[in-house]
Design an enzyme around this catalytic site. Structure first.
Site, PDB file in Angstrom:
ATOM      1  N   GLY A  45      12.728 -39.830   7.859  1.00  0.00           N
ATOM      2  CA  GLY A  45      14.061 -40.273   8.247  1.00  0.00           C
ATOM      3  C   GLY A  45      13.971 -41.334   9.321  1.00  0.00           C
ATOM      4  N   GLN A  50      16.959 -46.672  16.109  1.00  0.00           N
ATOM      5  CA  GLN A  50      15.513 -46.646  16.309  1.00  0.00           C
ATOM      6  C   GLN A  50      14.854 -48.000  16.027  1.00  0.00           C
ATOM      7  OE1 GLN A  50      15.155 -42.833  13.862  1.00  0.00           O
ATOM      8  NE2 GLN A  50      13.410 -42.691  15.256  1.00  0.00           N
ATOM      9  N   CYS A  94       9.479 -37.145  15.704  1.00  0.00           N
ATOM     10  CA  CYS A  94      10.357 -38.311  15.670  1.00  0.00           C
ATOM     11  C   CYS A  94       9.508 -39.577  15.735  1.00  0.00           C
ATOM     12  CB  CYS A  94      11.313 -38.253  16.859  1.00  0.00           C
ATOM     13  SG  CYS A  94      12.468 -39.624  16.942  1.00  0.00           S
ATOM     14  N   LEU A  95       9.860 -40.558  14.917  1.00  0.00           N
ATOM     15  CA  LEU A  95       9.099 -41.814  14.919  1.00  0.00           C
ATOM     16  C   LEU A  95       9.225 -42.551  16.251  1.00  0.00           C
ATOM     17  CD1 LEU A  95       9.820 -43.081  11.286  1.00  0.00           C
ATOM     18  CD2 LEU A  95       7.783 -41.911  12.156  1.00  0.00           C
ATOM     19  N   HIS A 136      19.083 -34.381  12.409  1.00  0.00           N
ATOM     20  CA  HIS A 136      18.246 -35.105  13.378  1.00  0.00           C
ATOM     21  C   HIS A 136      18.641 -36.580  13.404  1.00  0.00           C
ATOM     22  CE1 HIS A 136      14.128 -35.993  15.210  1.00  0.00           C
ATOM     23  NE2 HIS A 136      14.514 -37.190  14.781  1.00  0.00           N
ATOM     24  N   GLU A 137      18.786 -37.184  12.221  1.00  0.00           N
ATOM     25  CA  GLU A 137      19.112 -38.617  12.159  1.00  0.00           C
ATOM     26  C   GLU A 137      20.533 -38.900  12.631  1.00  0.00           C
ATOM     27  OE1 GLU A 137      16.699 -40.578  11.959  1.00  0.00           O
ATOM     28  OE2 GLU A 137      15.285 -39.089  11.234  1.00  0.00           O
ATOM     29  N   HIS A 140      20.674 -39.150  16.281  1.00  0.00           N
ATOM     30  CA  HIS A 140      20.294 -40.480  16.790  1.00  0.00           C
ATOM     31  C   HIS A 140      21.508 -41.396  16.900  1.00  0.00           C
ATOM     32  CE1 HIS A 140      15.959 -40.634  17.278  1.00  0.00           C
ATOM     33  NE2 HIS A 140      15.775 -40.042  16.116  1.00  0.00           N
TER      34      HIS A 140
END
Length: 172
Positions: A45, A50, A94-95, A136-137, A140
């Site tokens: 994701g 991000q 997380c990226l 989660h996304e 963000h």
């Protein structure tokens, strides 16, 4: 085109993203770039903040098995319209916070509404990894990171590691 992923701590990751009023070729291109960036990372994701764009856009693909075809989802203005009372705990990463993982508890099932890349309104019930990932996304988009669910000491420890990582990368 792959885009650089912003690393925590960064003030852009703590800001709320704005709704997409109308789809454009530029936004579809951003979605394509985000999918390419996510797959390359590799991740399941990615949210527009991000990659430095404060727009309510997320991409995800939680298909893990090699024998299953990928299922990339592009979601403009995603929102959770219902969630289960039942909870699930997953180890999240997380990226924007590479190599850091922690257990986060969220609703086990969610009903999500969004606009797809063709401008159609979509609804879907999600559970398991898909439910965790979409929550989660969407977090963000609201300036919230998975570490915000952790106890302060653990959150501070991860943030210190990220500051060190960013310093090391800046020197390289």
């Amino acid at each position: 085109m792959k885009r650089p992923i912003i690393l925590h701590p960064d003030p852009r990751l703590k800001k709320s993203a704005v709704a997409v009023p109308d789809l454009s070729d530029e936004l579809r291109s951003l979605a394509d770039d985000m999918l390419e960036t996510m797959y390359d990372a590799p991740g399941i994701g990615l949210a527009a903040p991000q990659v430095g764009v404060l727009t309510r856009l997320i991409v995800l693909d939680c298909v893990k098995a090699d024998d299953e075809p990928p299922r990339p989802l592009v979601m403009f203005n995603p929102e959770i319209v219902a969630s289960s009372d039942e909870l699930n705990t997953y180890e999240e990463g997380c990226l924007s916070i590479p190599d850091q993982f922690a257990d986060v508890t969220r609703p086990a099932e969610v009903e999500v509404r969004w606009i797809d890349r063709d401008g159609n309104e979509r609804h879907e019930s999600m559970d398991g990894l898909w439910a965790t990932c979409v929550q989660h996304e969407i977090d963000h988009l609201d300036g919230k990171l998975f570490i915000d669910y952790l106890k302060p000491l653990k959150r501070q420890m991860i943030t210190r590691k990220m500051v060190k990582l960013k310093r090391e990368r800046a020197r390289a």
